[in-house]
Design a protein around this motif. Structure first.
Motif, PDB file in Angstrom:
ATOM      1  N   ALA A 154      10.277  -4.656   9.538  1.00  0.00           N
ATOM      2  CA  ALA A 154      10.638  -4.726   8.115  1.00  0.00           C
ATOM      3  C   ALA A 154       9.414  -4.518   7.228  1.00  0.00           C
ATOM      4  CB  ALA A 154      11.287  -6.082   7.805  1.00  0.00           C
ATOM      5  N   ALA A 155       8.272  -5.091   7.625  1.00  0.00           N
ATOM      6  CA  ALA A 155       7.049  -4.919   6.835  1.00  0.00           C
ATOM      7  C   ALA A 155       6.654  -3.454   6.759  1.00  0.00           C
ATOM      8  CB  ALA A 155       5.921  -5.755   7.437  1.00  0.00           C
ATOM      9  N   ILE A 156       6.794  -2.724   7.869  1.00  0.00           N
ATOM     10  CA  ILE A 156       6.452  -1.299   7.859  1.00  0.00           C
ATOM     11  C   ILE A 156       7.432  -0.512   7.006  1.00  0.00           C
ATOM     12  CG2 ILE A 156       6.254   0.763   9.311  1.00  0.00           C
ATOM     13  CD1 ILE A 156       5.182  -1.113  11.524  1.00  0.00           C
ATOM     14  N   HIS A 157       8.722  -0.838   7.100  1.00  0.00           N
ATOM     15  CA  HIS A 157       9.703  -0.202   6.205  1.00  0.00           C
ATOM     16  C   HIS A 157       9.292  -0.387   4.745  1.00  0.00           C
ATOM     17  CE1 HIS A 157      12.543   1.151   9.091  1.00  0.00           C
ATOM     18  NE2 HIS A 157      13.072  -0.021   9.402  1.00  0.00           N
ATOM     19  N   LEU A 158       8.914  -1.597   4.387  1.00  0.00           N
ATOM     20  CA  LEU A 158       8.551  -1.863   2.994  1.00  0.00           C
ATOM     21  C   LEU A 158       7.262  -1.158   2.603  1.00  0.00           C
ATOM     22  CD1 LEU A 158       9.481  -5.609   2.379  1.00  0.00           C
ATOM     23  CD2 LEU A 158      10.621  -3.579   1.496  1.00  0.00           C
ATOM     24  N   ILE A 159       6.325  -1.029   3.529  1.00  0.00           N
ATOM     25  CA  ILE A 159       5.103  -0.274   3.226  1.00  0.00           C
ATOM     26  C   ILE A 159       5.455   1.155   2.832  1.00  0.00           C
ATOM     27  CG2 ILE A 159       3.068   0.767   4.323  1.00  0.00           C
ATOM     28  CD1 ILE A 159       2.762  -1.934   5.840  1.00  0.00           C
ATOM     29  N   HIS A 160       6.386   1.765   3.550  1.00  0.00           N
ATOM     30  CA  HIS A 160       6.827   3.114   3.181  1.00  0.00           C
ATOM     31  C   HIS A 160       7.433   3.133   1.783  1.00  0.00           C
ATOM     32  CE1 HIS A 160       7.374   3.985   7.769  1.00  0.00           C
ATOM     33  NE2 HIS A 160       6.110   4.017   7.396  1.00  0.00           N
ATOM     34  N   GLU A 161       8.222   2.109   1.477  1.00  0.00           N
ATOM     35  CA  GLU A 161       8.879   2.058   0.170  1.00  0.00           C
ATOM     36  C   GLU A 161       7.872   1.758  -0.941  1.00  0.00           C
ATOM     37  OE1 GLU A 161      12.344   2.699  -2.071  1.00  0.00           O
ATOM     38  OE2 GLU A 161      11.894   3.062   0.048  1.00  0.00           O
ATOM     39  N   TYR A 162       6.916   0.857  -0.671  1.00  0.00           N
ATOM     40  CA  TYR A 162       5.863   0.611  -1.670  1.00  0.00           C
ATOM     41  C   TYR A 162       5.105   1.896  -1.974  1.00  0.00           C
ATOM     42  CZ  TYR A 162       6.230  -4.467  -0.709  1.00  0.00           C
ATOM     43  OH  TYR A 162       6.660  -5.758  -0.564  1.00  0.00           O
ATOM     44  N   ALA A 163       4.809   2.667  -0.932  1.00  0.00           N
ATOM     45  CA  ALA A 163       4.042   3.898  -1.123  1.00  0.00           C
ATOM     46  C   ALA A 163       4.758   4.853  -2.064  1.00  0.00           C
ATOM     47  CB  ALA A 163       3.773   4.565   0.219  1.00  0.00           C
ATOM     48  N   ARG A 164       6.083   4.815  -2.040  1.00  0.00           N
ATOM     49  CA  ARG A 164       6.850   5.664  -2.948  1.00  0.00           C
ATOM     50  C   ARG A 164       6.898   5.095  -4.357  1.00  0.00           C
ATOM     51  NH1 ARG A 164      10.000   6.746   1.964  1.00  0.00           N
ATOM     52  NH2 ARG A 164      11.195   4.828   1.742  1.00  0.00           N
ATOM     53  N   ARG A 165       6.785   3.785  -4.501  1.00  0.00           N
ATOM     54  CA  ARG A 165       7.026   3.131  -5.781  1.00  0.00           C
ATOM     55  C   ARG A 165       5.756   2.712  -6.527  1.00  0.00           C
ATOM     56  NH1 ARG A 165      12.363   0.985  -6.467  1.00  0.00           N
ATOM     57  NH2 ARG A 165      13.728   1.511  -4.716  1.00  0.00           N
ATOM     58  N   LEU A 166       4.682   2.426  -5.812  1.00  0.00           N
ATOM     59  CA  LEU A 166       3.462   2.001  -6.481  1.00  0.00           C
ATOM     60  C   LEU A 166       2.817   3.162  -7.227  1.00  0.00           C
ATOM     61  CD1 LEU A 166       1.879  -0.201  -3.656  1.00  0.00           C
ATOM     62  CD2 LEU A 166       2.699  -1.023  -5.878  1.00  0.00           C
ATOM     63  N   PRO A 167       2.028   2.882  -8.255  1.00  0.00           N
ATOM     64  CA  PRO A 167       1.297   3.958  -8.942  1.00  0.00           C
ATOM     65  C   PRO A 167       0.440   4.749  -7.959  1.00  0.00           C
ATOM     66  CG  PRO A 167       1.128   1.898 -10.167  1.00  0.00           C
ATOM     67  CD  PRO A 167       1.769   1.554  -8.855  1.00  0.00           C
ATOM     68  N   SER A 168       0.217   6.005  -8.250  1.00  0.00           N
ATOM     69  CA  SER A 168      -0.499   6.881  -7.319  1.00  0.00           C
ATOM     70  C   SER A 168      -1.920   6.411  -7.042  1.00  0.00           C
ATOM     71  CB  SER A 168      -0.533   8.313  -7.874  1.00  0.00           C
ATOM     72  OG  SER A 168      -1.166   8.337  -9.145  1.00  0.00           O
ATOM     73  N   GLU A 169      -2.503   5.643  -7.967  1.00  0.00           N
ATOM     74  CA  GLU A 169      -3.873   5.178  -7.763  1.00  0.00           C
ATOM     75  C   GLU A 169      -3.948   3.902  -6.924  1.00  0.00           C
ATOM     76  OE1 GLU A 169      -2.558   3.618 -11.856  1.00  0.00           O
ATOM     77  OE2 GLU A 169      -2.365   5.446 -10.649  1.00  0.00           O
ATOM     78  N   VAL A 170      -2.793   3.397  -6.475  1.00  0.00           N
ATOM     79  CA  VAL A 170      -2.753   2.211  -5.621  1.00  0.00           C
ATOM     80  C   VAL A 170      -2.152   2.622  -4.283  1.00  0.00           C
ATOM     81  CG1 VAL A 170      -1.907  -0.144  -5.330  1.00  0.00           C
ATOM     82  CG2 VAL A 170      -2.435   0.715  -7.632  1.00  0.00           C
ATOM     83  N   ASP A 171      -2.961   2.570  -3.218  1.00  0.00           N
ATOM     84  CA  ASP A 171      -2.390   2.909  -1.915  1.00  0.00           C
ATOM     85  C   ASP A 171      -2.139   1.642  -1.097  1.00  0.00           C
ATOM     86  OD1 ASP A 171      -4.753   2.169  -0.572  1.00  0.00           O
ATOM     87  OD2 ASP A 171      -5.504   4.214  -0.487  1.00  0.00           O
ATOM     88  N   ILE A 172      -1.285   1.777  -0.106  1.00  0.00           N
ATOM     89  CA  ILE A 172      -0.907   0.646   0.750  1.00  0.00           C
ATOM     90  C   ILE A 172      -0.870   1.130   2.186  1.00  0.00           C
ATOM     91  CG2 ILE A 172       1.564   1.076   0.315  1.00  0.00           C
ATOM     92  CD1 ILE A 172       1.900  -2.044   0.607  1.00  0.00           C
ATOM     93  N   VAL A 173      -1.433   0.321   3.079  1.00  0.00           N
ATOM     94  CA  VAL A 173      -1.606   0.715   4.477  1.00  0.00           C
ATOM     95  C   VAL A 173      -1.197  -0.451   5.374  1.00  0.00           C
ATOM     96  CG1 VAL A 173      -3.307   1.404   6.219  1.00  0.00           C
ATOM     97  CG2 VAL A 173      -3.496   2.282   3.884  1.00  0.00           C
ATOM     98  N   GLY A 174      -0.557  -0.144   6.495  1.00  0.00           N
ATOM     99  CA  GLY A 174      -0.280  -1.142   7.512  1.00  0.00           C
ATOM    100  C   GLY A 174      -1.344  -1.084   8.593  1.00  0.00           C
TER     101      GLY A 174
END
Length: 307
Positions: free
Chosen positions: A191-211
């Motif tokens: 579930a955490a990895i699923h959400l990381i994918h979704e955050y990557a689509r929703r967060l501003p482009s200058e904020v990245d998220i990595v698992g």
């Protein structure tokens, strides 16, 4: 340039190693520790004596109201200038229980509450405070693959169902068993990895998220809520696996986590880093429909703490 780094799970294990290595690599940073009890205060004092800028805010990840309050305190200090601009958030804390019947303070299944919901509350409460070129790192697990190649039979694989059920106790057969607790853990990491994918689509482009997957790391505080026999095995038997390719030492895992946080390990937003490099996560972890459904449920469940 001075900036703020927020971290959970830094008071013990490889999270403790990573915290100091991050400060070594970014000595101008101000580290904010979110930790339960006095552990954060003690670590802040220890690191401060070494010349680092460190603050501790008491936080119970099993109580989303506590997570919200901690995030709001960080936000207030950022807004007042007490803390420099926010550039990094490390969600390293995790929990593994020996059953699927342990509830959080808010009535959620405890593994899901810590490994999924607490991170979501932190990100959502603070997302508008991140400055450009920011990074969020969430510690995940190769347990989400659910196969022998990745887990060597040490952890049962995930069993996906509707997220409204995953967030509650007894989502899996024989919920009182260690096996059900393991399924809850591996499913929460999926579930955490699923959400990381979704955050990557929703967060501003200058904020990245990595698992970040540290691999199997014996001797961490992950099993602190487990039974006495499990804790004994983790302290005495499992550390021997670090002599093989099956496991990483706490020093290795901490150094690798710090490299991801500092950007020394190349990784695109939404990606999965296995120890030292970006690799694909499991085939089942890429499912936009499932990710959107999970996002909607998590948003609904945490709304009292994110609105």
């Amino acid at each position: 340039m001075s900036h703020t780094i927020i971290t959970t799970g830094a008071t013990r294990g490889f999270g403790r190693v990573a915290a100091e290595r991050v400060l070594d690599g970014s000595p101008e940073a101000h580290l904010v520790l979110l930790a339960r009890g006095t552990a954060g205060t003690e670590l802040a004092s220890d690191l401060s004596r070494k010349g680092y800028s460190v603050t501790s805010i008491p936080t119970d990840l099993l109580a989303l109201g506590s997570v919200r309050d901690a995030a709001d305190e960080v936000a207030a200090r950022l807004d007042s200038g007490e803390l420099p601009r926010l550039r990094k958030l490390v969600g390293n804390a995790g929990a593994l229980f020996t059953n699927d019947m342990t509830q959080s303070r808010d009535g959620f299944e405890a593994t899901f509450a810590v490994n999924v919901l607490a991170n979501h509350v932190l990100i959502r409460r603070l997302q508008e405070r991140f400055e450009a070129a920011s990074r969020i790192v969430i510690t995940v697990s190769d347990a989400h693959f659910g196969d022998f190649r990745h887990n060597k039979g040490m952890m049962p694989g995930p069993s996906w169902t509707d997220p409204t059920e995953l967030a509650r106790i007894s989502a899996f057969p024989r919920p009182e068993t260690v096996t059900a607790g393991g399924i809850a853990y591996s499913t929460s990491k999926l579930a955490a990895i699923h959400l990381i994918h979704e955050y990557a689509r929703r967060l501003p482009s200058e904020v990245d998220i990595v698992g970040y997957n540290p691999g199997f790391v014996p001797g961490t505080g992950l099993t602190r809520e487990a039974g006495a026999l499990v804790r004994l095995a983790m302290r005495t038997i499992m550390p021997l696996t670090t002599l093989t390719p099956l496991a990483s030492t706490q020093q290795e895992a901490g150094r690798r986590l710090a490299d991801v946080v500092l950007g020394l390990t190349p990784a695109q937003s939404g990606s999965y880093v296995d120890r030292t490099s970006e690799v694909p996560s499991s085939a089942q972890s890429y499912d936009p429909d499932r990710e959107r459904r999970l996002w909607a449920v998590v948003e609904d469940l945490t709304r009292p703490f994110t609105s």
